[in-house]
Design an enzyme around this catalytic site. Structure first.
Site, PDB file in Angstrom:
ATOM      1  N   ASN A  73      63.245  80.031 -76.219  1.00 25.77           N
ATOM      2  CA  ASN A  73      63.203  78.755 -75.497  1.00 25.77           C
ATOM      3  C   ASN A  73      61.807  78.409 -74.974  1.00 25.77           C
ATOM      4  OD1 ASN A  73      65.923  78.790 -76.016  1.00 25.77           O
ATOM      5  ND2 ASN A  73      66.509  79.428 -73.958  1.00 25.77           N
TER       6      ASN A  73
ATOM      7  N   SER B  14      69.187  68.194 -54.654  1.00 24.20           N
ATOM      8  CA  SER B  14      69.821  68.321 -55.971  1.00 24.20           C
ATOM      9  C   SER B  14      71.011  67.374 -56.072  1.00 24.20           C
ATOM     10  CB  SER B  14      70.290  69.759 -56.190  1.00 24.20           C
ATOM     11  OG  SER B  14      71.021  69.869 -57.390  1.00 24.20           O
TER      12      SER B  14
ATOM     13  N   GLN C 244      78.525  86.572 -65.664  1.00 28.80           N
ATOM     14  CA  GLN C 244      78.723  86.715 -67.119  1.00 28.80           C
ATOM     15  C   GLN C 244      77.978  87.925 -67.691  1.00 28.80           C
ATOM     16  OE1 GLN C 244      76.997  83.532 -69.423  1.00 28.80           O
ATOM     17  NE2 GLN C 244      77.783  84.268 -71.372  1.00 28.80           N
TER      18      GLN C 244
ATOM     19  N   TYR D  67      75.684  80.938 -56.164  1.00 30.40           N
ATOM     20  CA  TYR D  67      75.867  81.503 -57.506  1.00 30.40           C
ATOM     21  C   TYR D  67      76.470  82.899 -57.391  1.00 30.40           C
ATOM     22  CZ  TYR D  67      72.873  77.695 -59.263  1.00 30.40           C
ATOM     23  OH  TYR D  67      72.334  76.469 -59.571  1.00 30.40           O
TER      24      TYR D  67
ATOM     25  N   ARG E  93      78.843  81.062 -73.719  1.00 29.14           N
ATOM     26  CA  ARG E  93      79.401  80.496 -72.479  1.00 29.14           C
ATOM     27  C   ARG E  93      80.790  79.915 -72.702  1.00 29.14           C
ATOM     28  NH1 ARG E  93      75.722  76.942 -68.463  1.00 29.14           N
ATOM     29  NH2 ARG E  93      74.606  78.936 -68.521  1.00 29.14           N
TER      30      ARG E  93
HETATM   31  P1  NDP Z   1      71.064  75.537 -70.284  1.00 25.99           P
HETATM   32  O1  NDP Z   1      71.485  74.180 -70.700  1.00 25.99           O
HETATM   33  O2  NDP Z   1      69.693  75.987 -70.603  1.00 25.99           O
HETATM   34  O3  NDP Z   1      72.137  76.578 -70.871  1.00 25.99           O
HETATM   35  C1  NDP Z   1      71.823  77.939 -70.875  1.00 25.99           C
HETATM   36  C2  NDP Z   1      72.834  78.702 -71.706  1.00 25.99           C
HETATM   37  O4  NDP Z   1      72.747  78.268 -73.060  1.00 25.99           O
HETATM   38  C3  NDP Z   1      72.509  80.174 -71.705  1.00 25.99           C
HETATM   39  O5  NDP Z   1      73.057  80.849 -70.591  1.00 25.99           O
HETATM   40  C4  NDP Z   1      73.076  80.617 -73.031  1.00 25.99           C
HETATM   41  O6  NDP Z   1      74.495  80.780 -72.881  1.00 25.99           O
HETATM   42  C5  NDP Z   1      72.793  79.408 -73.932  1.00 25.99           C
HETATM   43  N1  NDP Z   1      71.485  79.524 -74.579  1.00 25.99           N
HETATM   44  C6  NDP Z   1      70.259  79.588 -74.002  1.00 25.99           C
HETATM   45  N2  NDP Z   1      69.291  79.687 -74.914  1.00 25.99           N
HETATM   46  C7  NDP Z   1      69.907  79.664 -76.122  1.00 25.99           C
HETATM   47  C8  NDP Z   1      69.420  79.712 -77.431  1.00 25.99           C
HETATM   48  N3  NDP Z   1      68.109  79.785 -77.679  1.00 25.99           N
HETATM   49  N4  NDP Z   1      70.322  79.650 -78.440  1.00 25.99           N
HETATM   50  C9  NDP Z   1      71.646  79.556 -78.198  1.00 25.99           C
HETATM   51  N5  NDP Z   1      72.168  79.522 -76.944  1.00 25.99           N
HETATM   52  C10 NDP Z   1      71.299  79.560 -75.914  1.00 25.99           C
HETATM   53  O7  NDP Z   1      71.138  75.657 -68.725  1.00 25.99           O
HETATM   54  P2  NDP Z   1      72.225  76.157 -67.646  1.00 25.99           P
HETATM   55  O8  NDP Z   1      73.458  75.366 -67.765  1.00 25.99           O
HETATM   56  O9  NDP Z   1      72.326  77.637 -67.731  1.00 25.99           O
HETATM   57  O10 NDP Z   1      71.473  75.762 -66.336  1.00 25.99           O
HETATM   58  C11 NDP Z   1      70.163  76.260 -66.110  1.00 25.99           C
HETATM   59  C12 NDP Z   1      69.898  76.433 -64.674  1.00 25.99           C
HETATM   60  O11 NDP Z   1      69.975  75.177 -64.007  1.00 25.99           O
HETATM   61  C13 NDP Z   1      70.874  77.297 -63.888  1.00 25.99           C
HETATM   62  O12 NDP Z   1      70.677  78.659 -64.087  1.00 25.99           O
HETATM   63  C14 NDP Z   1      70.597  76.874 -62.487  1.00 25.99           C
HETATM   64  O13 NDP Z   1      69.413  77.472 -62.019  1.00 25.99           O
HETATM   65  C15 NDP Z   1      70.375  75.374 -62.665  1.00 25.99           C
HETATM   66  N6  NDP Z   1      71.608  74.598 -62.382  1.00 25.99           N
HETATM   67  C16 NDP Z   1      71.596  73.803 -61.285  1.00 25.99           C
HETATM   68  C17 NDP Z   1      72.687  73.077 -60.925  1.00 25.99           C
HETATM   69  C18 NDP Z   1      72.630  72.243 -59.705  1.00 25.99           C
HETATM   70  O14 NDP Z   1      73.663  71.722 -59.272  1.00 25.99           O
HETATM   71  N7  NDP Z   1      71.491  72.093 -59.091  1.00 25.99           N
HETATM   72  C19 NDP Z   1      73.934  73.109 -61.722  1.00 25.99           C
HETATM   73  C20 NDP Z   1      73.831  73.926 -62.901  1.00 25.99           C
HETATM   74  C21 NDP Z   1      72.695  74.627 -63.205  1.00 25.99           C
HETATM   75  P3  NDP Z   1      75.395  81.712 -73.827  1.00 25.99           P
HETATM   76  O15 NDP Z   1      74.506  82.665 -74.579  1.00 25.99           O
HETATM   77  O16 NDP Z   1      76.313  82.399 -72.875  1.00 25.99           O
HETATM   78  O17 NDP Z   1      76.126  80.761 -74.721  1.00 25.99           O
END
Ligand code: NDP
Length: 336
Positions: free
Chosen positions: A295, A152, A27, A54, A228
């Site tokens: 955050n 996980s 992204q 990833y 996202r």
């Molecule tokens: P979050 O729930 O923290 O979502 C993060 C996304 O939310 C960002 O990429 C951004 O997306 C948006 N965001 C973040 N901060 C803000 C803010 N302050 N205000 C508004 N929007 C915000 O977590 P993820 O879903 O990204 O997951 C986090 C991590 O967990 C991954 O990177 C990975 O390391 C792990 N993971 C592990 C999995 C597993 O199976 N073990 C599966 C999924 C994740 P945007 O700006 O694009 O809207």
């Protein structure tokens, strides 16, 4: 930044941990990815989470490049193995000894490091004997390629079985990485008690429900540009499960709770998962460095019991609590 022990171990990690799923190598452009990593370091984040799968291995490379030149001893780098990578050959997937041994070597190369701090089984592999996987992990620890081992999205029974075998082999499982947020609480009844019993803590993913709990998706209004939900490289598909009007409407009603604590809604969602004692870290993603800076202010926040109860009242039945969802959402067989 506050730091917490990871499971029954002496390893401390930053309670807000930076993860690069869907962002690095996909992204967001590499320069923005590097800025996010530097914003994390500036804010006291020492723990970084990625996975071989990833962006089909690109995310590890981007993270490795962004961390190049940092003092290795001051970082905790986590990666994972299970999902298919590479050209998709029959052994480019799963938790067989062959794939685990080959995958760790590829991850170390891409991350530019001799060892990872935590190596995680990204799912349970129903097609490889658990003994084989655990022996491979034991050997990786003895080779010094990983210092600790975690899992996980394993169920409570899988965690118990894995932890017992690890103990016999002279190492321990110290972490479980499940999805956990105000909206997705399926680990509370079974995975958390099993983890407490076996000495694991949780590193929880999507604490913000992929951005939904930041409150930026307002029902009836256009999707914010660059978010996202608009990411056609994969993000939009992944966030879909939360993009329902009933969920988004309830989320908007959390705003007074955040205001009372003088937090943004994003900060409230991260602080909320950290109220659980078995959670060692909230694993937060970011598409912009400003998000990281915002955050991290969730670290060290205490949410009083009456506001925790108010959150439950506001969200009501849109919260998913069924412990069966851990098994239901796991692949039934190894993914090719
Ligand atoms: P979050 O729930 O923290 O979502 C993060 C996304 O939310 C960002 O990429 C951004 O997306 C948006 N965001 C973040 N901060 C803000 C803010 N302050 N205000 C508004 N929007 C915000 O977590 P993820 O879903 O990204 O997951 C986090 C991590 O967990 C991954 O990177 C990975 O390391 C792990 N993971 C592990 C999995 C597993 O199976 N073990 C599966 C999924 C994740 P945007 O700006 O694009 O809207």
């Amino acid at each position: 930044m506050h730091y917490r022990y990871l499971g029954h171990s002496g390893l401390k990690i930053s309670e807000i941990t930076y993860g690069n799923w869907l962002t690095h190598g996909s992204q967001v452009e590499n320069d923005v990815a590097t800025q996010c990593v530097h914003a994390a370091l500036d804010a006291g984040i020492t723990t970084f989470d990625t996975a071989d799968v990833y962006a089909n291995t690109k995310a590890e490379q981007v993270l490795g490049d962004a961390l190049a030149g940092e003092r290795r001893e001051s970082l905790e780098i986590f990666t994972k193995v299970y999902w298919p990578t590479g050209p998709g050959g029959p052994n480019d997937t799963g938790l067989s000894r062959k794939h685990v041994m080959e995958s760790i070597n590829g991850s170390l190369k891409r991350l530019g490091t001799d060892y990872v701090d935590l190596y995680q089984a990204h799912r349970y592999d129903t097609e490889t004997p658990l003994e084989e996987t655990m022996q491979a992990f034991a050997d990786i620890v003895r080779q010094g390629k990983a210092l600790y081992i975690g899992v996980s999205e394993w169920t409570a029974d899988q965690i118990r079985a894995g932890a017992a075998l690890a103990k016999d082999l002279g190492f321990q499982l110290i972490s479980s990485q499940p999805q956990y947020s105000m909206l997705w609480r399926v680990i509370e009844d079974e995975v958390v008690p099993a983890s407490q019993e076996c000495g694991l803590s949780q590193i929880v993913w999507s604490p913000m429900a992929q951005g939904v709990l930041s409150g930026k998706y307002v029902p009836g209004q256009p999707l914010p540009a660059g978010s996202r939900a608009t990411d056609d490289k994969g993000g939009a598909r992944m966030i879909e499960r939360f993009m329902r009007d009933d969920v988004l409407e309830r989320v908007q009603k959390l705003r007074p709770v955040a205001d009372e604590l003088d937090l943004s809604m994003a900060q409230l969602s991260v602080a909320w998962v950290l109220q659980n004692d078995n959670v060692a870290a909230a694993l937060v993603g970011a598409s912009r460095p400003e998000q990281v800076a915002e955050n991290v202010k969730a670290s060290g926040v205490t949410i009083p019991a009456e506001l925790m109860a108010q959150i439950d009242d506001v969200l009501g039945d849109v919260v998913e609590r069924d412990p069966g969802k851990t098994a239901e959402n796991a692949p039934a067989g190894r993914v090719a």
